[in-house]
Design an enzyme around this catalytic site. Structure first.
Site, PDB file in Angstrom:
ATOM      1  CB  ALA A   1       4.781 -11.208   1.847  1.00 52.32           C
TER       2      ALA A   1
ATOM      3  N   GLY B   1       5.005  -2.906  -7.473  1.00 51.84           N
ATOM      4  CA  GLY B   1       3.816  -2.660  -6.795  1.00 51.84           C
ATOM      5  C   GLY B   1       2.776  -2.833  -7.501  1.00 51.84           C
TER       6      GLY B   1
ATOM      7  CD1 TRP C   1       5.524  -0.928  -0.618  1.00 48.84           C
ATOM      8  CD2 TRP C   1       4.633   0.122   1.689  1.00 48.84           C
ATOM      9  NE1 TRP C   1       5.662   0.297  -0.810  1.00 48.84           N
ATOM     10  CE2 TRP C   1       5.356   1.142   0.329  1.00 48.84           C
ATOM     11  CE3 TRP C   1       4.803   0.770   2.645  1.00 48.84           C
ATOM     12  CZ2 TRP C   1       6.169   2.488   0.436  1.00 48.84           C
ATOM     13  CZ3 TRP C   1       5.100   2.397   3.069  1.00 48.84           C
ATOM     14  CH2 TRP C   1       6.160   3.669   1.421  1.00 48.84           C
TER      15      TRP C   1
ATOM     16  N   GLY D   1     -13.884  23.258  11.224  1.00 46.45           N
ATOM     17  CA  GLY D   1     -12.378  24.368  11.249  1.00 46.45           C
ATOM     18  C   GLY D   1     -11.638  23.742  12.034  1.00 46.45           C
ATOM     19  N   GLY D   2     -11.086  25.239  12.488  1.00 51.23           N
ATOM     20  CA  GLY D   2      -9.676  24.269  13.030  1.00 51.23           C
ATOM     21  C   GLY D   2      -9.621  22.677  13.987  1.00 51.23           C
TER      22      GLY D   2
ATOM     23  CD  GLU E   1      -6.973  -5.169  -0.403  1.00 50.16           C
ATOM     24  OE1 GLU E   1      -7.455  -5.896  -0.891  1.00 50.16           O
ATOM     25  OE2 GLU E   1      -6.318  -5.314   0.899  1.00 50.16           O
TER      26      GLU E   1
HETATM   27  C1  FAD Z   1      -1.231   1.426   4.100  1.00 51.82           C
HETATM   28  C2  FAD Z   1       0.032  -0.146   3.171  1.00 51.82           C
HETATM   29  C3  FAD Z   1      -0.945  -0.970   3.239  1.00 51.82           C
HETATM   30  C4  FAD Z   1      -0.384  -1.839   2.320  1.00 51.82           C
HETATM   31  N1  FAD Z   1      -0.141  -3.161   2.689  1.00 51.82           N
HETATM   32  C5  FAD Z   1       0.276  -4.290   1.542  1.00 51.82           C
HETATM   33  C6  FAD Z   1       0.025  -5.676   2.177  1.00 51.82           C
HETATM   34  O1  FAD Z   1      -0.675  -5.766   3.099  1.00 51.82           O
HETATM   35  N2  FAD Z   1       1.058  -6.662   1.142  1.00 51.82           N
HETATM   36  C7  FAD Z   1       0.959  -6.180   0.263  1.00 51.82           C
HETATM   37  O2  FAD Z   1       1.821  -7.020  -0.938  1.00 51.82           O
HETATM   38  N3  FAD Z   1       0.852  -4.738  -0.485  1.00 51.82           N
HETATM   39  C8  FAD Z   1       0.356  -3.828   0.841  1.00 51.82           C
HETATM   40  N4  FAD Z   1       0.478  -2.410   0.292  1.00 51.82           N
HETATM   41  C9  FAD Z   1       1.568  -2.315  -0.843  1.00 51.82           C
HETATM   42  C10 FAD Z   1       0.707  -1.662  -1.939  1.00 51.82           C
HETATM   43  O3  FAD Z   1      -0.395  -2.387  -3.019  1.00 51.82           O
HETATM   44  C11 FAD Z   1       0.867  -1.515  -2.754  1.00 51.82           C
HETATM   45  O4  FAD Z   1       1.443   0.756  -2.502  1.00 51.82           O
HETATM   46  C12 FAD Z   1       0.170  -0.444  -4.437  1.00 51.82           C
HETATM   47  O5  FAD Z   1       0.190  -1.337  -5.026  1.00 51.82           O
HETATM   48  C13 FAD Z   1       1.217   0.683  -4.744  1.00 51.82           C
HETATM   49  O6  FAD Z   1       2.480   0.117  -5.736  1.00 51.82           O
HETATM   50  P1  FAD Z   1       3.698   1.310  -4.982  1.00 51.82           P
HETATM   51  O7  FAD Z   1       3.506   1.869  -3.919  1.00 51.82           O
HETATM   52  O8  FAD Z   1       4.927   0.108  -5.776  1.00 51.82           O
HETATM   53  O9  FAD Z   1       3.618   1.946  -6.210  1.00 51.82           O
HETATM   54  P2  FAD Z   1       3.488   2.211  -7.923  1.00 51.82           P
HETATM   55  O10 FAD Z   1       3.702   1.153  -8.303  1.00 51.82           O
HETATM   56  O11 FAD Z   1       5.045   3.178  -7.826  1.00 51.82           O
HETATM   57  O12 FAD Z   1       2.274   2.826  -8.211  1.00 51.82           O
HETATM   58  C14 FAD Z   1       2.685   4.729  -8.344  1.00 51.82           C
HETATM   59  C15 FAD Z   1       1.286   5.403  -8.548  1.00 51.82           C
HETATM   60  O13 FAD Z   1       1.102   5.583  -9.435  1.00 51.82           O
HETATM   61  C16 FAD Z   1      -0.175   5.345 -10.502  1.00 51.82           C
HETATM   62  N5  FAD Z   1      -0.504   4.579 -11.564  1.00 51.82           N
HETATM   63  C17 FAD Z   1      -0.105   2.978 -10.712  1.00 51.82           C
HETATM   64  N6  FAD Z   1      -0.213   2.538 -12.028  1.00 51.82           N
HETATM   65  C18 FAD Z   1      -0.922   3.648 -13.375  1.00 51.82           C
HETATM   66  C19 FAD Z   1      -1.048   3.576 -14.626  1.00 51.82           C
HETATM   67  N7  FAD Z   1      -0.640   2.020 -15.154  1.00 51.82           N
HETATM   68  N8  FAD Z   1      -1.266   4.283 -15.153  1.00 51.82           N
HETATM   69  C20 FAD Z   1      -0.729   5.608 -14.493  1.00 51.82           C
HETATM   70  N9  FAD Z   1      -1.161   5.847 -13.117  1.00 51.82           N
HETATM   71  C21 FAD Z   1      -0.642   4.571 -12.433  1.00 51.82           C
HETATM   72  C22 FAD Z   1      -1.329   5.244  -9.052  1.00 51.82           C
HETATM   73  O14 FAD Z   1      -1.816   7.065  -8.516  1.00 51.82           O
HETATM   74  C23 FAD Z   1       0.015   4.501  -7.884  1.00 51.82           C
HETATM   75  O15 FAD Z   1      -0.383   5.188  -6.733  1.00 51.82           O
HETATM   76  C24 FAD Z   1       0.421  -1.482   0.612  1.00 51.82           C
HETATM   77  C25 FAD Z   1       0.600  -0.370   0.730  1.00 51.82           C
HETATM   78  C26 FAD Z   1       0.205   0.538   1.861  1.00 51.82           C
HETATM   79  C27 FAD Z   1       0.095   2.142   1.629  1.00 51.82           C
END
Ligand code: FAD
Length: 380
Positions: free
Chosen positions: A123, A130, A155, A336-337, A360
């Protein structure tokens, strides 16, 4: 039948080849049935099955054999996305304890997580933190022989079914990333709440957690105060390469499906595979898979040699996940479909792969890791 030529590469030892063959046989016998709609129960069953068969030991072993973990994830992903998820999360959820935990913590949590009755979770992410994980706000205040947790995590994979969560909270020894500490939290701690179950395109147990004056004993702290960010990053360094391996497994399955479809689908008096447009697609897919596999197993092999792999793991993760997305998309197109019909393997692979490019560390974050290393020490 999967293409196994890569197992002849010099990255592997005989034990890895034997492991892969045994797991493939086990997965064929045990993972071919559909999991049903209760994803929580399916995960519990899978963790138990993987534990009983001895596979989970590889995810929680004292010294992680990275190549073995990667081969296991690749093989499981080829058979079942949920089985790969169940295995991968036992590793990610115990990694911090494995690397930095006390002997009592290892004895308790690693033993149970390795045998399968205890489900682990990691967590770290929060609604406002994120990609920018050092901005996390969840706090832990020392109060006698307890810490008091306040804040949110979101998440969180296995959220709602986990028996313990490795959680990162701000303890304030220093600003930013140096003021974070790691803890183990059990769901019966007073003030712990699963606030929301989150549904995603490829169903996995996932939740938002809320901590309101949640009391946990000091003995549940992992390592020393202020070391949490380093603990989180070290854990991710181990398991990031295994996300690449999971993507590889999804891509290999898509390739198998595409070959089967291309060679059996009749059209215009021939089969789909007789057209050069299809052959070009297949060649691109196979080449992408090999390139991703080479990067993945280079990173795994280097880590097993005791080398630092931050850059190699980042290259592997971004290449394998992005390549797998393209390979799966092309495979789906050949159907396809049928490709978008619920229940088709390519349809579920299309949904399974998507989150791997985000969690990750999103692809953009991996690129920054690689570039930071390239530019280190350069003037300007
Ligand atoms: C199915 C799933 C399982 C998960 N499991 C876990 C878990 O077990 N434990 C846990 O702690 N977290 C977990 N996560 C969270 C995951 O690690 C975060 O979603 C991820 O780190 C992205 O953070 P955010 O969703 O806040 O997106 P944001 O930080 O808001 O980022 C949005 C997007 O911005 C872009 N971006 C990011 N940095 C930059 C940059 N410097 N320059 C330009 N673009 C950038 C990327 O495309 C990114 O996808 C999980 C997420 C999902 C979807």
């Amino acid at each position: 039948m999967a293409d196994r030529n890569h197992l002849e590469w010099p990255f592997f030892e005989q034990r890895h080849r034997t492991l892969e063959a045994e797991l493939d046989q086990w997965a064929t016998a045990n993972l071919s049935a559909a999991h049903g709609h209760d994803v929580d129960e399916a995960c519990r069953v899978l963790v138990r099955q993987l534990g009983d068969a001895g596979w989970l030991q590889y995810a929680v072993a004292g010294t992680i054999d990275t190549r073995a973990v990667c081969l296991i994830r690749e093989t499981l992903a080829r058979h079942s996305g949920l089985a790969d998820f169940a295995f991968g999360m036992q590793g990610l959820g115990t990694g911090a304890i494995n690397l930095f935990g006390s002997s009592a913590q290892k004895q308790n949590y690693l033993t149970r997580a390795g045998k399968g009755p205890a489900i682990a979770a990691f967590a770290l992410s929060e609604p406002h933190a994120g990609s920018d994980v050092a901005a996390l706000r969840c706090s832990a205040r020392l109060d006698g022989d307890h810490y008091i947790l306040n804040g949110e995590k979101t998440w969180i994979s296995n959220g709602g079914i986990a028996d313990f969560y490795v959680l990162f909270a701000r303890t304030g020894e220093a600003p930013g990333s140096r003021g974070i500490t790691a803890f183990i939290v059990e769901p019966d701690a007073p003030g712990f709440q699963v606030a929301e179950r989150i549904e995603v395109i490829a169903p996995h147990p996932l939740a938002r957690l809320v901590f309101q004056d949640c009391r946990i004993p000091v003995s549940q702290r992992i390592g020393v105060p202020g070391q949490g960010f380093k603990i989180a990053m070290s854990t991710l360094d181990v398991f990031r390469t295994s996300v690449a391996a999971a993507a590889l497994g999804f891509a290999r399955r898509a390739m198998e499906e595409a070959l089967r479809r291309a060679t059996t689908r009749k059209m215009f008096g021939q089969t789909l595979a007789d057209f050069q447009l299809t052959q070009a697609k297949l060649a691109d897919m196979a080449t992408g898979i090999d390139a991703a596999a080479l990067l993945t197993y280079r990173a795994a092999w280097m880590r097993d040699q005791g080398r630092r792999v931050t850059v190699e793991a980042a290259m592997a993760k971004m290449t394998a996940t992005e390549t797998a997305q393209r390979v799966i998309d092309r495979a789906l197109q050949m159907f396809g479909g049928r490709g978008v019909k619920r229940g088709e393997i390519v349809e579920s692979l299309y949904r399974e792969i998507r989150a791997l490019r985000i969690y990750e560390g999103a692809t953009e974050v991996q690129k920054l890791i690689v570039a930071r290393e390239l530019l280190k020490g350069r003037p300007g």
